[in-house]
Write a protein that holds these residues in place. Structure first.
Motif, PDB file in Angstrom:
ATOM      1  N   TYR A  34       0.852  -1.188   0.000  1.00  0.00           N
ATOM      2  CA  TYR A  34       0.000   0.000   0.000  1.00  0.00           C
ATOM      3  C   TYR A  34       0.889   1.239   0.000  1.00  0.00           C
ATOM      4  CZ  TYR A  34      -3.942  -2.994   1.272  1.00  0.00           C
ATOM      5  OH  TYR A  34      -4.917  -3.962   1.279  1.00  0.00           O
ATOM      6  N   VAL A  35       0.409   2.309  -0.651  1.00  0.00           N
ATOM      7  CA  VAL A  35       1.124   3.589  -0.648  1.00  0.00           C
ATOM      8  C   VAL A  35       0.113   4.679  -0.288  1.00  0.00           C
ATOM      9  CG1 VAL A  35       2.517   5.239  -1.938  1.00  0.00           C
ATOM     10  CG2 VAL A  35       2.676   2.794  -2.459  1.00  0.00           C
ATOM     11  N   LEU A  36       0.409   5.403   0.790  1.00  0.00           N
ATOM     12  CA  LEU A  36      -0.452   6.505   1.205  1.00  0.00           C
ATOM     13  C   LEU A  36       0.207   7.824   0.845  1.00  0.00           C
ATOM     14  CD1 LEU A  36      -2.954   7.114   3.604  1.00  0.00           C
ATOM     15  CD2 LEU A  36      -0.931   8.352   4.366  1.00  0.00           C
ATOM     16  N   TYR A  37      -0.554   8.713   0.218  1.00  0.00           N
ATOM     17  CA  TYR A  37      -0.099  10.066  -0.077  1.00  0.00           C
ATOM     18  C   TYR A  37      -0.929  11.055   0.731  1.00  0.00           C
ATOM     19  CZ  TYR A  37       2.585   8.466  -4.139  1.00  0.00           C
ATOM     20  OH  TYR A  37       3.502   7.854  -4.938  1.00  0.00           O
ATOM     21  N   PHE A  38      -0.253  12.056   1.288  1.00  0.00           N
ATOM     22  CA  PHE A  38      -0.926  13.124   2.039  1.00  0.00           C
ATOM     23  C   PHE A  38      -0.333  14.446   1.561  1.00  0.00           C
ATOM     24  CE2 PHE A  38      -1.473  15.217   6.456  1.00  0.00           C
ATOM     25  CZ  PHE A  38      -2.630  15.842   6.035  1.00  0.00           C
ATOM     26  N   ILE A  39      -1.158  15.266   0.919  1.00  0.00           N
ATOM     27  CA  ILE A  39      -0.672  16.466   0.237  1.00  0.00           C
ATOM     28  C   ILE A  39      -0.585  17.649   1.207  1.00  0.00           C
ATOM     29  CG2 ILE A  39      -0.988  17.963  -1.757  1.00  0.00           C
ATOM     30  CD1 ILE A  39      -0.679  14.919  -2.344  1.00  0.00           C
ATOM     31  N   LYS A  40       0.599  18.264   1.256  1.00  0.00           N
ATOM     32  CA  LYS A  40       0.789  19.446   2.105  1.00  0.00           C
ATOM     33  C   LYS A  40       0.524  20.733   1.340  1.00  0.00           C
ATOM     34  CE  LYS A  40       3.895  21.592   5.429  1.00  0.00           C
ATOM     35  NZ  LYS A  40       5.222  21.530   6.096  1.00  0.00           N
ATOM     36  N   SER A  41       0.901  20.780   0.060  1.00  0.00           N
ATOM     37  CA  SER A  41       0.622  21.958  -0.764  1.00  0.00           C
ATOM     38  C   SER A  41       0.732  21.562  -2.240  1.00  0.00           C
ATOM     39  CB  SER A  41       1.600  23.098  -0.452  1.00  0.00           C
ATOM     40  OG  SER A  41       2.922  22.739  -0.815  1.00  0.00           O
ATOM     41  N   ILE A  51      -9.053   5.154 -12.889  1.00  0.00           N
ATOM     42  CA  ILE A  51      -9.763   6.207 -12.143  1.00  0.00           C
ATOM     43  C   ILE A  51      -8.798   7.355 -11.881  1.00  0.00           C
ATOM     44  CG2 ILE A  51     -11.029   6.786 -10.040  1.00  0.00           C
ATOM     45  CD1 ILE A  51     -11.795   3.837  -9.836  1.00  0.00           C
ATOM     46  N   HIS A  52      -9.221   8.589 -12.210  1.00  0.00           N
ATOM     47  CA  HIS A  52      -8.394   9.775 -12.029  1.00  0.00           C
ATOM     48  C   HIS A  52      -8.639  10.392 -10.650  1.00  0.00           C
ATOM     49  CE1 HIS A  52      -6.951  10.294 -16.266  1.00  0.00           C
ATOM     50  NE2 HIS A  52      -7.973   9.477 -16.471  1.00  0.00           N
ATOM     51  N   TYR A  53      -7.564  10.815 -10.003  1.00  0.00           N
ATOM     52  CA  TYR A  53      -7.648  11.470  -8.696  1.00  0.00           C
ATOM     53  C   TYR A  53      -6.917  12.807  -8.774  1.00  0.00           C
ATOM     54  CZ  TYR A  53      -9.053   6.869  -6.988  1.00  0.00           C
ATOM     55  OH  TYR A  53      -9.690   5.677  -6.802  1.00  0.00           O
ATOM     56  N   PHE A  54      -7.589  13.850  -8.284  1.00  0.00           N
ATOM     57  CA  PHE A  54      -7.000  15.188  -8.207  1.00  0.00           C
ATOM     58  C   PHE A  54      -6.815  15.506  -6.729  1.00  0.00           C
ATOM     59  CE2 PHE A  54      -8.411  19.843  -7.940  1.00  0.00           C
ATOM     60  CZ  PHE A  54      -7.101  20.292  -7.862  1.00  0.00           C
ATOM     61  N   LEU A  55      -5.569  15.605  -6.299  1.00  0.00           N
ATOM     62  CA  LEU A  55      -5.253  15.824  -4.887  1.00  0.00           C
ATOM     63  C   LEU A  55      -4.712  17.225  -4.679  1.00  0.00           C
ATOM     64  CD1 LEU A  55      -3.357  12.454  -4.212  1.00  0.00           C
ATOM     65  CD2 LEU A  55      -5.803  12.893  -4.051  1.00  0.00           C
ATOM     66  N   LYS A  56      -5.209  17.882  -3.626  1.00  0.00           N
ATOM     67  CA  LYS A  56      -4.730  19.210  -3.250  1.00  0.00           C
ATOM     68  C   LYS A  56      -4.452  19.210  -1.750  1.00  0.00           C
ATOM     69  CE  LYS A  56      -9.476  20.967  -2.877  1.00  0.00           C
ATOM     70  NZ  LYS A  56     -10.074  19.621  -3.013  1.00  0.00           N
ATOM     71  N   LYS A  57      -4.141  20.373  -1.193  1.00  0.00           N
ATOM     72  CA  LYS A  57      -3.759  20.479   0.215  1.00  0.00           C
ATOM     73  C   LYS A  57      -4.791  19.801   1.132  1.00  0.00           C
ATOM     74  CE  LYS A  57      -2.746  23.780   3.902  1.00  0.00           C
ATOM     75  NZ  LYS A  57      -2.591  25.208   4.280  1.00  0.00           N
ATOM     76  N   GLY A  58      -4.292  18.932   2.005  1.00  0.00           N
ATOM     77  CA  GLY A  58      -5.150  18.252   2.967  1.00  0.00           C
ATOM     78  C   GLY A  58      -5.745  16.954   2.467  1.00  0.00           C
ATOM     79  N   ASP A  59      -5.535  16.623   1.186  1.00  0.00           N
ATOM     80  CA  ASP A  59      -6.104  15.396   0.626  1.00  0.00           C
ATOM     81  C   ASP A  59      -5.211  14.196   0.910  1.00  0.00           C
ATOM     82  OD1 ASP A  59      -8.159  16.855  -0.365  1.00  0.00           O
ATOM     83  OD2 ASP A  59      -7.694  16.560  -2.482  1.00  0.00           O
ATOM     84  N   LYS A 124     -10.487   5.661   0.949  1.00  0.00           N
ATOM     85  CA  LYS A 124      -9.462   5.596  -0.091  1.00  0.00           C
ATOM     86  C   LYS A 124      -9.000   6.990  -0.480  1.00  0.00           C
ATOM     87  CE  LYS A 124      -8.372   3.821  -4.665  1.00  0.00           C
ATOM     88  NZ  LYS A 124      -7.143   3.150  -4.195  1.00  0.00           N
ATOM     89  N   HIS A 125      -9.939   7.919  -0.635  1.00  0.00           N
ATOM     90  CA  HIS A 125      -9.637   9.300  -1.030  1.00  0.00           C
ATOM     91  C   HIS A 125     -10.478  10.208  -0.162  1.00  0.00           C
ATOM     92  CE1 HIS A 125      -9.937  12.683  -4.272  1.00  0.00           C
ATOM     93  NE2 HIS A 125      -8.975  12.925  -3.383  1.00  0.00           N
ATOM     94  N   TYR A 126      -9.812  11.150   0.535  1.00  0.00           N
ATOM     95  CA  TYR A 126     -10.538  11.972   1.506  1.00  0.00           C
ATOM     96  C   TYR A 126      -9.814  13.289   1.717  1.00  0.00           C
ATOM     97  CZ  TYR A 126     -12.751  13.301   5.938  1.00  0.00           C
ATOM     98  OH  TYR A 126     -13.417  13.979   6.930  1.00  0.00           O
ATOM     99  N   ALA A 127     -10.593  14.352   1.944  1.00  0.00           N
ATOM    100  CA  ALA A 127     -10.036  15.675   2.241  1.00  0.00           C
ATOM    101  C   ALA A 127     -10.136  15.921   3.743  1.00  0.00           C
ATOM    102  CB  ALA A 127     -10.805  16.752   1.478  1.00  0.00           C
ATOM    103  N   LEU A 128      -9.005  15.948   4.409  1.00  0.00           N
ATOM    104  CA  LEU A 128      -8.991  16.154   5.859  1.00  0.00           C
ATOM    105  C   LEU A 128      -9.302  17.598   6.203  1.00  0.00           C
ATOM    106  CD1 LEU A 128      -5.869  14.086   6.921  1.00  0.00           C
ATOM    107  CD2 LEU A 128      -8.184  13.722   7.720  1.00  0.00           C
ATOM    108  N   SER A 129     -10.128  17.793   7.227  1.00  0.00           N
ATOM    109  CA  SER A 129     -10.449  19.160   7.651  1.00  0.00           C
ATOM    110  C   SER A 129      -9.438  19.676   8.671  1.00  0.00           C
ATOM    111  CB  SER A 129     -11.864  19.206   8.251  1.00  0.00           C
ATOM    112  OG  SER A 129     -11.954  18.375   9.396  1.00  0.00           O
ATOM    113  N   LYS A 130      -8.876  18.769   9.477  1.00  0.00           N
ATOM    114  CA  LYS A 130      -7.913  19.164  10.510  1.00  0.00           C
ATOM    115  C   LYS A 130      -6.494  19.069   9.946  1.00  0.00           C
ATOM    116  CE  LYS A 130     -10.995  17.455  14.138  1.00  0.00           C
ATOM    117  NZ  LYS A 130     -11.162  16.474  15.241  1.00  0.00           N
ATOM    118  N   ASN A 131      -6.211  19.946   8.983  1.00  0.00           N
ATOM    119  CA  ASN A 131      -4.926  19.851   8.280  1.00  0.00           C
ATOM    120  C   ASN A 131      -3.726  20.066   9.183  1.00  0.00           C
ATOM    121  OD1 ASN A 131      -6.178  19.363   5.855  1.00  0.00           O
ATOM    122  ND2 ASN A 131      -6.271  21.500   5.263  1.00  0.00           N
TER     123      ASN A 131
END
Length: 297
Positions: A34-41, A51-59, A124-131
């Motif tokens: 498994y590979v987890l990505y967490f976007i800072k900026s 399946i296409h994923y668009f990741l931004k800050k907090g995703d 699997k794909h989520y936008a965190l609110s508590k960045n």
């Protein structure tokens, strides 16, 4: 959504943080972990299994083993990554998110008393609110990972804690966003459940709960009873007695001390509550689980 047995630790294979100041596109690859990505900026554009994923800050995005993924657009991006394996983790397809959220919030104690493993459901794909808090947790994990001694084990513990926190936020957010539904009582009950499990060894009163949650106790008790099937104080005593059972099973402490350690100071009241909930007295329970041996005094 992934079902993860959090009683078993992941094996951290690789962890790091990268910062691309020039536009960059992710390479094509297939991994066996498994590979987890967490976007800072910035932005990260990925495609996995078509399946296409668009990741931004907090995703966050969790990529699966043995499925090819690749970048689709060039962008500047800063992100954390964790490669890991887990002995008991699977993709939970087609689950009712709201039903799972209610079960997570209201039935944890039931699951534990029935001997079920604690299965955490992770998006699997989520936008965190508590960045800010999540970035801080990731930095702590990275520091642990880079330490000389016991780094992988300590990182795995911290990572599991983070997984549980994300799962909880995901479920609560899903309930709060449910259209046409009043979820405030459910969220308040969830907070009260946390409070009870943290303070069951203390003296818990209706007045104290009313002050802590700034609401009318009778109203909160009605809502709690409707959602959980038992009153607040009955639930408090169930938590206490469940912990008392654990102490009886694992120690030879006197019953009076076990009562004190679980918030029931009066030995006679402790025995009364224990029998009401378990069906036998503490001494009878002790003999049942240990055989006909002399009970502690």
């Amino acid at each position: 959504m992934f079902a993860i047995n959090t009683e078993m630790l992941p094996r951290i294979k690789l962890m790091g943080y990268v910062s691309y100041k020039q536009p960059w596109i992710h390479f094509k690859r297939t991994t066996n972990e498994y590979v987890l990505y967490f976007i800072k900026s910035g932005e990260l554009h990925l495609k996995e299994n078509g399946i296409h994923y668009f990741l931004k800050k907090g995703d966050i995005l969790l990529l699966e083993p043995n499925i090819e993924h690749e970048g689709t657009e060039k962008h500047v991006c800063d992100y954390y990554f964790i490669h890991f394996e887990h002995p008991d983790m699977s993709f939970a397809q087609g689950r009712d998110l709201l039903a799972m959220a209610r079960r997570f919030i209201l039935e944890e104690e039931i699951r534990q008393t029935e001997g079920e493993h604690f299965i955490c459901h992770f998006p699997k794909h989520y936008a965190l609110s508590k960045n800010v808090l999540s970035f801080h947790a990731m930095n702590e994990m990275l520091l642990l990972y880079r330490r000389k001694y016991f780094n992988r084990g300590l990182t795995a513990l911290k990572f599991t804690e983070w997984i549980i926190d994300v799962s909880r936020e995901h479920f609560i957010t899903a309930l709060q966003n449910q259209e046409g539904s009043n979820t405030k009582p459910l969220i308040k009950v969830h907070a009260l459940l946390d409070y009870i499990h943290e303070h069951y060894t203390d003296k818990i009163t209706g007045q104290g709960i009313a002050q802590e949650f700034d609401c009318n106790y009778d109203y909160l008790n009605r809502v709690f009873t409707k959602l959980t099937g038992q009153s607040i104080m009955r639930y408090v005593n169930r938590v206490r007695i469940n912990h008392a059972k654990e102490l009886i099973e694992a120690t030879h402490l006197p019953f009076g001390e076990i009562g004190y350690l679980t918030g029931l100071d009066d030995p006679f009241y402790f025995s009364k509550v224990f029998k009401k909930i378990v069906g036998v007295t503490p001494s009878q329970y002790y003999k049942e689980i240990r055989g006909q041996v002399k009970e502690p005094h």
